[in-house]
Scaffold this motif. Sequence first.
Motif, PDB file in Angstrom:
ATOM      1  N   GLN A 225       0.837  -1.207   0.000  1.00  0.00           N
ATOM      2  CA  GLN A 225       0.000   0.000   0.000  1.00  0.00           C
ATOM      3  C   GLN A 225       0.870   1.254   0.000  1.00  0.00           C
ATOM      4  O   GLN A 225       0.497   2.263  -0.584  1.00  0.00           O
ATOM      5  N   TRP A 226       2.014   1.185   0.698  1.00  0.00           N
ATOM      6  CA  TRP A 226       2.911   2.333   0.744  1.00  0.00           C
ATOM      7  C   TRP A 226       3.375   2.703  -0.659  1.00  0.00           C
ATOM      8  O   TRP A 226       3.428   3.882  -0.998  1.00  0.00           O
TER       9      TRP A 226
ATOM     10  N   ALA B  40       1.143  10.054  -4.522  1.00  0.00           N
ATOM     11  CA  ALA B  40       1.728  11.295  -4.009  1.00  0.00           C
ATOM     12  C   ALA B  40       2.630  11.940  -5.052  1.00  0.00           C
ATOM     13  O   ALA B  40       2.597  13.156  -5.250  1.00  0.00           O
ATOM     14  N   LEU B  41       3.437  11.134  -5.739  1.00  0.00           N
ATOM     15  CA  LEU B  41       4.313  11.675  -6.775  1.00  0.00           C
ATOM     16  C   LEU B  41       3.519  12.259  -7.935  1.00  0.00           C
ATOM     17  O   LEU B  41       4.009  13.137  -8.649  1.00  0.00           O
TER      18      LEU B  41
ATOM     19  N   LEU C 298       0.443   8.382   3.654  1.00  0.00           N
ATOM     20  CA  LEU C 298       1.696   7.640   3.594  1.00  0.00           C
ATOM     21  C   LEU C 298       2.621   8.041   4.734  1.00  0.00           C
ATOM     22  O   LEU C 298       3.147   7.184   5.448  1.00  0.00           O
ATOM     23  N   LEU C 299       2.824   9.343   4.913  1.00  0.00           N
ATOM     24  CA  LEU C 299       3.743   9.800   5.956  1.00  0.00           C
ATOM     25  C   LEU C 299       3.283   9.340   7.333  1.00  0.00           C
ATOM     26  O   LEU C 299       4.107   8.898   8.154  1.00  0.00           O
TER      27      LEU C 299
ATOM     28  N   THR D 109       9.509  -0.034   0.280  1.00  0.00           N
ATOM     29  CA  THR D 109      10.143  -0.389   1.555  1.00  0.00           C
ATOM     30  C   THR D 109      11.670  -0.456   1.495  1.00  0.00           C
ATOM     31  O   THR D 109      12.326   0.112   2.369  1.00  0.00           O
ATOM     32  N   PRO D 110      12.296  -1.111   0.524  1.00  0.00           N
ATOM     33  CA  PRO D 110      13.771  -1.128   0.505  1.00  0.00           C
ATOM     34  C   PRO D 110      14.373   0.282   0.376  1.00  0.00           C
ATOM     35  O   PRO D 110      15.365   0.599   1.034  1.00  0.00           O
TER      36      PRO D 110
END
Length: 182
Positions: free
Chosen positions: A5-6, A13-14, A24-25, A75-76
């Motif tokens: 989901q992130w 967002a971009l 997200l934040l 995530t990475p």
Amino acid sequence: MGHDQWSRLMRLALDGDQVAYRMLLRALVPHLRGRVRQVLMRAGRGQADVEDIVQETLLAVHLKRATWDRSMPLTPWLNAVTRHKTIDLLRRVGARGEVDLDDAVETLAAPDDGGESQLDVQRMLSALDGRQRQIVEQVSLAGRSAAEVGGQLGMSEGAVRVALHRALRQLARTFKGRADAD
């Protein structure tokens, strides 16, 4: 909210979705705290710097978000940013513990964006008064220690940390206010 989901929220967002960016934040903060605690524990450090690193990481995510490859999981990349910010703090305070860097494969090298990131930074920093702006620029952007900045400005290290926290909160409020207006 899952890590997949992130990535979806970051893509939105971009593309300019401010609501997705705020979501997200907010979702990232608990994850960041956990990652920072892990690295600090491995380095033999206490937990006193967790919130400083989380705030610096969120600022770095904002400033470097365009460097994330949309085709990859978020995530990475996020973990690499977090690890870099944690290691930066450890270096500033003179930590000599070992930190495992094997999973830090992403870098923060910013592509040439025609100066847009620098303009974004300047716009954000213009919301701060002169001293707050100096502290954020020196500590968060230039990587100087709170002790160094305090010596330069005639302030204690603790006063610089407090001022930095207040400035970062002000930036967050300002950014949130602008996002709500959009």
